[in-house]
Design a protein around this motif. Structure first.
Motif, PDB file in Angstrom:
ATOM      1  N   SER A  16      47.012  19.606  26.343  1.00 25.62           N
ATOM      2  CA  SER A  16      48.478  20.311  26.016  1.00 25.62           C
ATOM      3  C   SER A  16      48.822  20.739  27.403  1.00 25.62           C
ATOM      4  O   SER A  16      48.415  20.348  28.497  1.00 25.62           O
ATOM      5  N   ALA A  17      49.450  21.975  28.138  1.00 21.08           N
ATOM      6  CA  ALA A  17      50.299  21.804  29.270  1.00 21.08           C
ATOM      7  C   ALA A  17      50.723  20.549  29.557  1.00 21.08           C
ATOM      8  O   ALA A  17      50.204  19.726  31.153  1.00 21.08           O
ATOM      9  N   SER A  18      51.343  20.489  29.023  1.00 21.61           N
ATOM     10  CA  SER A  18      52.054  18.597  29.149  1.00 21.61           C
ATOM     11  C   SER A  18      50.380  17.740  29.624  1.00 21.61           C
ATOM     12  O   SER A  18      50.703  16.774  30.442  1.00 21.61           O
ATOM     13  N   VAL A  19      50.014  18.123  28.994  1.00 24.37           N
ATOM     14  CA  VAL A  19      48.555  17.632  29.644  1.00 24.37           C
ATOM     15  C   VAL A  19      47.653  17.937  28.016  1.00 24.37           C
ATOM     16  O   VAL A  19      46.502  16.503  28.160  1.00 24.37           O
ATOM     17  N   ASP A  20      47.462  18.964  27.590  1.00 20.68           N
ATOM     18  CA  ASP A  20      46.855  19.134  26.689  1.00 20.68           C
ATOM     19  C   ASP A  20      47.124  20.072  26.212  1.00 20.68           C
ATOM     20  O   ASP A  20      48.508  21.013  26.936  1.00 20.68           O
ATOM     21  N   GLY A  21      46.949  20.753  24.870  1.00 23.03           N
ATOM     22  CA  GLY A  21      47.203  22.380  23.994  1.00 23.03           C
ATOM     23  C   GLY A  21      46.440  22.878  24.683  1.00 23.03           C
ATOM     24  O   GLY A  21      45.512  23.487  25.416  1.00 23.03           O
ATOM     25  N   PRO A  22      46.896  24.279  23.923  1.00 18.37           N
ATOM     26  CA  PRO A  22      46.394  25.353  24.752  1.00 18.37           C
ATOM     27  C   PRO A  22      44.782  25.366  24.562  1.00 18.37           C
ATOM     28  O   PRO A  22      44.131  24.832  23.590  1.00 18.37           O
ATOM     29  N   GLY A  23      44.016  25.654  25.361  1.00 21.30           N
ATOM     30  CA  GLY A  23      42.606  25.610  25.570  1.00 21.30           C
ATOM     31  C   GLY A  23      42.469  24.405  25.426  1.00 21.30           C
ATOM     32  O   GLY A  23      41.021  23.856  25.711  1.00 21.30           O
ATOM     33  N   ALA A  24      43.412  23.289  25.976  1.00 16.50           N
ATOM     34  CA  ALA A  24      42.410  21.961  26.432  1.00 16.50           C
ATOM     35  C   ALA A  24      43.696  21.585  27.783  1.00 16.50           C
ATOM     36  O   ALA A  24      43.371  22.562  28.885  1.00 16.50           O
ATOM     37  N   ALA A  25      42.289  20.138  28.027  1.00 14.40           N
ATOM     38  CA  ALA A  25      42.795  19.848  29.653  1.00 14.40           C
ATOM     39  C   ALA A  25      43.683  19.427  30.225  1.00 14.40           C
ATOM     40  O   ALA A  25      44.422  18.972  28.731  1.00 14.40           O
ATOM     41  N   PRO A  26      44.622  19.130  31.082  1.00 14.52           N
ATOM     42  CA  PRO A  26      45.732  18.973  32.002  1.00 14.52           C
ATOM     43  C   PRO A  26      46.186  17.307  31.280  1.00 14.52           C
ATOM     44  O   PRO A  26      44.661  16.832  31.042  1.00 14.52           O
ATOM     45  N   VAL A 363      29.724  19.651  28.371  1.00 16.97           N
ATOM     46  CA  VAL A 363      31.328  19.582  27.922  1.00 16.97           C
ATOM     47  C   VAL A 363      31.352  20.925  26.415  1.00 16.97           C
ATOM     48  O   VAL A 363      30.725  20.487  25.951  1.00 16.97           O
ATOM     49  N   GLU A 364      32.800  21.191  27.179  1.00 14.52           N
ATOM     50  CA  GLU A 364      33.088  22.416  25.600  1.00 14.52           C
ATOM     51  C   GLU A 364      34.034  21.825  24.785  1.00 14.52           C
ATOM     52  O   GLU A 364      34.787  21.989  24.240  1.00 14.52           O
ATOM     53  N   THR A 365      35.280  20.920  25.866  1.00 19.57           N
ATOM     54  CA  THR A 365      36.016  20.028  24.631  1.00 19.57           C
ATOM     55  C   THR A 365      36.372  18.566  24.687  1.00 19.57           C
ATOM     56  O   THR A 365      35.646  17.236  25.250  1.00 19.57           O
TER      57      THR A 365
END
Length: 404
Positions: A16-26, A363-365
Motif C-alpha cells: 500500500s502507500a504506493s508501497v504497500d496496502g493498508p496495513g502493509a509495509a511501504p 514477522v507480522e506481514t
C-alpha cells in the motif's frame, strides 16, 4: 511475498502507500517514468500518507511551464549552472578515505558528483530520466531497474555526466526482483567510479547525502540523516512469495529525494555509497504535495553490490524462494499452499502453518517475511519459527532460487 514462493511473474502493484496496502509495509509501483501514488502503508506512521513511489521521472510529465523550461534546458545542455564547480573539475579522483573517516558536505559533493550521472531513456516527449553512478573503470553504471526497464524493449539509453558530457549506453542486465540494473558506457580515463561502502555501518541519525537528477536537474546534492533501518519496502506486490516484485530492506532517509533521483547514490559522511535511492513516500492525492515529504528509501549497497556483480557477469540475477504462497494471519504469516519439492515442503512445513519469525526476527506481514528472506541468497539456510495448531516449533529451510 515474492520471497520465493509463487509463480515467477512481474507484479504491478505493491502493498500500500504506493508501497504497500493498508496495513502493509511501504511499497512502490513502477511503470518507469511515472510517479505513482499507491495505497497507504500497512503501518501508517501518521495520517494522510499516499504511498511509496518509484522516483524515476518522465521529463515531459514533470518538467513543464516556465520553471520546467529552464530545467529542460539544463538537462539537455549540461549547463554549468546546473552543477557545482567541483563536479566540473578535471582533477584526478580523490583518494578513498580510510574506513570510518568523515569529511565535510562540500568535500563529499566534490568526491561524488563526478561519478554520478543522469540517465535518459527513450526519446522526444517520451523521455524518462533517472540517475545512476559509475562503479568501475570499465564503464559499468548502477541504477534502478525501473529507470531503464524501457531499454529492454528497445528504448535508447543516454548518459549525461556532471561536466556536461553525453554518451550512449547499453543495457548489461537488470533484476526486477531487486529493482537494480547495470548499464555500460564506453570506458575512458575520465570515468570516476564511486567508492562503495558497507551498508551494515549505517546508523540511525548518521548524516547522509543523496545525489542525482531530481526533476531533470543533474548534479543535485541534498543532505539529511538515516532516519530508520530495515524498513520493508515493496514494489509491485502480488500474493506470491516468489513473484519478481521488488522487496527491499530499505535504508530510510529524510535527505530530499524527488522523481528523477531513482538510481542515484546515497552516501555517508566519508563519500562512500551506502545505498541506491529508489523510492519516496508521498501524501495522498488531494493534499497538494506529491514530491518529497522527508521520507525516502534506498536499497542497501551490500545487496546492490552482490546483485550488480551477477548482472555484470551473467546479465541476470537470482533471488531466493521458499516455495509457498502466503497470506497474513492473526498471529503470523500463514502458508496457504506449499509447493512439492520446494524449500518449505522439504523443511516439513505445511499449509496452515503460521510463520512468526525468520532467524529469530519477528514477522507480522507478508512484506516483512519476504524482505527478510530477500536479504539472503539462494542456497542459504534460514530458520522459520512457526505455530501449528497449539504447538510452536522451528524449521530450517535451504532456500531455492529463481531468475528475476
Amino acid at each position: 511475498m515474492s520471497h520465493g514462493v509463487g509463480p515467477d511473474r512481474s507484479g504491478s502493484s505493491v502493498p500500500s502507500a504506493s508501497v504497500d496496502g493498508p496495513g502493509a509495509a511501504p511499497s512502490y509501483h513502477w511503470p518507469f517514468g511515472e510517479a505513482a501514488t499507491p495505497p497507504p502503508p500497512r503501518r501508517p506512521r501518521g495520517t494522510g500518507i499516499g504511498g511509496v513511489v518509484a522516483v524515476a521521472t518522465v521529463t515531459a510529465l514533470l518538467v513543464g511551464g516556465g520553471a520546467g523550461f529552464g530545467a529542460a534546458r539544463l538537462a539537455a545542455g549540461g549547463s554549468a549552472s546546473a552543477t557545482s564547480d567541483p563536479a566540473r573539475s578535471t582533477d584526478p579522483a580523490p583518494a578513498p578515505l580510510p574506513p570510518g573517516e568523515t569529511t565535510s558536505t562540500v568535500e563529499v559533493a566534490r568526491r561524488v558528483l563526478p561519478g554520478t550521472v543522469m540517465i535518459e531513456v527513450g526519446s522526444g516527449s517520451g523521455t524518462g530520466t533517472g540517475s545512476g553512478f559509475v562503479i568501475d573503470r570499465q564503464g559499468h553504471v548502477m541504477t534502478n531497474n525501473h529507470v531503464v526497464a524501457g531499454a529492454s524493449k528497445g528504448s535508447r539509453i543516454r548518459v549525461v555526466f556532471s561536466d556536461g558530457r553525453r554518451t550512449t549506453a547499453s543495457l548489461v542486465g537488470r533484476s526486477p526482483s531487486y529493482d537494480l540494473a547495470v548499464i555500460k558506457v564506453k570506458a575512458d580515463d575520465q570515468l570516476r567510479p564511486l567508492e562503495l561502502g558497507d551498508s551494515r555501518s549505517a546508523a540511525v541519525g548518521a548524516p547522509v547525502v543523496a545525489v542525482g537528477s531530481p526533476l531533470g536537474l543533474p548534479g543535485t546534492v541534498t543532505q539529511g540523516i538515516v532516519s530508520a533501518l530495515e524498513r520493508p519496502v515493496t514494489v509491485n506486490e502480488s500474493g506470491s512469495a516468489d513473484a519478481p516484485t521488488a522487496y527491499i530492506d530499505g535504508i530510510q532517509t529524510d535527505a530530499p529525494i524527488n522523481p528523477g533521483n531513482s538510481g542515484g547514490p546515497l552516501v555517508d559522511a566519508g563519500a562512500r555509497v551506502i545505498g541506491v535511492n529508489s523510492a519516496i513516500l508521498t501524501l495522498s492525492s488531494g493534499q497538494g504535495q506529491t514530491g518529497n515529504i522527508g521520507i525516502g528509501f534506498a536499497i542497501p549497497v551490500n545487496q546492490a553490490k552482490t546483485i550488480g556483480e551477477l548482472l555484470v557477469k551473467d546479465g541476470r540475477a537470482t533471488y531466493p524462494v521458499v516455495g509457498a504462497q502466503l497470506q497474513e494471519g492473526t498471529d503470523g504469516v500463514e502458508l496457504t499452499s506449499v509447493e512439492a519439492g520446494g524449500a518449505a515442503r522439504k523443511a516439513g512445513l505445511k499449509v496452515g502453518d503460521l510463520i512468526s519469525s525468520v532467524d529469530g526476527r519477528r514477522v507480522e506481514t507478508r512484506e516483512e517475511l519476504v524482505v527478510m528472506v530477500r536479504t539472503h541468497r539462494p542456497g542459504d539456510r534460514v530458520t522459520f519459527g512457526y505455530t501449528r495448531g497449539s504447538s510452536r516449533a522451528e524449521a530450517e529451510l535451504t532456500l531455492g532460487g529463481r531468475v528475476g
